[in-house]
Scaffold this active site. Sequence first.
Site, short mmCIF file in Angstrom:
data_model
loop_
_atom_site.label_atom_id
_atom_site.label_comp_id
_atom_site.label_asym_id
_atom_site.label_seq_id
_atom_site.Cartn_x
_atom_site.Cartn_y
_atom_site.Cartn_z
N ARG A 58 23.42 18.39 -0.64
CA ARG A 58 23.02 20.30 -1.02
C ARG A 58 23.86 21.11 -0.91
O ARG A 58 23.54 22.44 -0.74
CB ARG A 58 21.81 19.45 -1.01
CG ARG A 58 21.07 18.95 -2.19
CD ARG A 58 19.85 18.25 -1.56
NE ARG A 58 20.13 17.64 -0.58
CZ ARG A 58 20.86 16.20 -1.46
NH1 ARG A 58 20.21 15.51 -2.49
NH2 ARG A 58 21.08 15.22 -0.68
N THR A 59 23.24 20.83 0.90
CA THR A 59 23.60 22.01 1.46
C THR A 59 25.05 22.51 1.60
O THR A 59 25.50 24.12 1.56
CB THR A 59 22.89 21.78 3.02
OG1 THR A 59 21.97 21.56 3.15
CG2 THR A 59 22.78 23.40 4.09
N LYS A 86 41.16 14.40 17.57
CA LYS A 86 42.14 14.33 18.00
C LYS A 86 41.83 14.67 19.90
O LYS A 86 42.21 15.34 21.00
CB LYS A 86 43.25 15.23 18.58
CG LYS A 86 44.68 14.68 17.25
CD LYS A 86 45.38 15.71 17.12
CE LYS A 86 45.86 15.64 15.75
NZ LYS A 86 46.24 17.14 15.12
N ARG A 108 26.88 22.34 10.94
CA ARG A 108 25.87 21.72 10.02
C ARG A 108 26.82 20.52 11.65
O ARG A 108 27.96 19.83 11.14
CB ARG A 108 25.53 20.72 9.59
CG ARG A 108 24.88 19.56 9.00
CD ARG A 108 24.67 19.27 7.95
NE ARG A 108 23.73 19.48 7.31
CZ ARG A 108 23.20 19.31 6.60
NH1 ARG A 108 23.56 17.84 6.07
NH2 ARG A 108 21.99 19.50 5.60
N HIS A 136 16.61 23.46 10.21
CA HIS A 136 17.02 23.69 8.84
C HIS A 136 17.00 25.23 8.26
O HIS A 136 15.83 24.81 7.24
CB HIS A 136 17.48 22.49 7.96
CG HIS A 136 18.07 22.58 7.22
ND1 HIS A 136 18.72 23.56 6.57
CD2 HIS A 136 18.06 21.07 6.01
CE1 HIS A 136 19.73 23.34 5.34
NE2 HIS A 136 19.55 21.89 5.12
N1 CP Z 1 18.16 19.12 2.14
C1 CP Z 1 19.41 18.53 3.11
O1 CP Z 1 20.42 19.42 3.60
O2 CP Z 1 20.52 17.94 2.14
P1 CP Z 1 21.33 17.36 2.51
O3 CP Z 1 21.88 16.69 3.99
O4 CP Z 1 22.43 17.06 1.53
O5 CP Z 1 22.93 18.67 2.70
#
Ligand code: CP
Length: 318
Positions: A58-59, A86, A108, A136
Site C-alpha cells: 500500500r504505502t 555491498k 521505509r 508511520h
Molecule cells: N499500511 C501499510 O503500511 O501497508 P504496507 O506495509 O503494505 O505499505
Amino acid sequence: MEWKRKDLLSLRELSAEEIEAVLQTAATFVDVSKRSIKKVPTLRGKVVVNLFFEPSTRTRISFELAASRLSADVVNFEEVSSSGVKGETLKDTARNIEAMGVDIVVVRHKAAGAAKLLADSLSASVLNAGDGAHEHPTQGLLDIFTIMQKKGRLQGITVAIVGDISHSRVARSDIWGLTKLGAKVILVAPPTLVSRQFEKLGCEISFNIDEVLERADVVNMLRIQRERQEGGLFPSLREYTRLFGLTTARLKRAKPDVLIMHPGPLNRGVEISAEVADSSKSVILEQVTNGLAVRMAVMYLCSRARDVRYSNPTGAAH
Ligand code: CP
C-alpha cells in the site's frame, strides 16, 4: 497556518493545527483521483525517490501514485539490487541519490529514527513511510482523514486500537494524532503486547475487547507483527484469535454505526474474520483510497516548504 516543515517524520512532532492543515489540503486532492485524467501539475519538474528497505504494498504504491498524480518523476529503489548489498550505508545511499537532483525522499526502514537520520543529512524533503516500531505518520493521517470523512469530527469520538500495540508504528502515529485532535483512544491487547507507558499519552488500556466494543465508535484492528517480536508473547495464534479476533459474533456487541479499520496487510482469520473485513462496516479500502490524497498533500506541503526554505521558487535545490 503556514506549513514550514520540509520533512514529515512523525505525528508526535506535529501540532493539532499542522495535522488539520494536512487534512484540509488532502481534501482538495481527493477529486484528482476521480477524474479521467488523474494528474495536476503541482510537482512538475520535481523528482521523488522511494527508498523502501522493508516490504510494502500500500504505502509504496500509494506514494508512487501520489507523486505521479502531482506530475513528479518517480524512481523506485530496490534494496536487493542496490549497492546496499555491498555494504553501502543508508546515509551514503541517500546522499548519492540526492546528488542526482532528488527533491523528495520517501523512506521505509526497520530502524526507528532512519527517516530523522536522513532528514538531518539531506536538503531534500524526507517523508517517513514507517521506521521500525516508531511511527508511520502518513498511515496515521489517512486513518484520521477517514474517521473525519465518516464521522465528521474527532472530538468525542472513541477509537479502539486492538492488537499488537507494542510493535506497531501505526498505533503510535494514530495515538499521537487522534489524541491531539480530541479523540479518546482505548488500546486493547494482551498485557504482553501493550505497555502501561501509553497511559501517559492519555490512552485507556483494556485487556478485554468485548467490553470495549460496546463503547467504541471506531475499531482499528492491527496485525500481529511477528517480524518485530522475539516470540512467546502469547500462547498461540488460535488463542489470540479466540480472545481478541474481531468476528461477526463479537461485532454484535458494537454500536450499529461502528467503523472497522485496518492498516493492512490483513491476516484474515487471525485478528479479523473475512466476513468482518468485507462487511458494510469496514472502511479498510476507503483508508487505502484516502492514503493517496493524504500523501499528495504531504508531498505538496513539504516540497513547498523546502522551496521556501532554500529561497528557490524554481525548486532546483543544488
Ligand atoms: N499500511 C501499510 O503500511 O501497508 P504496507 O506495509 O503494505 O505499505
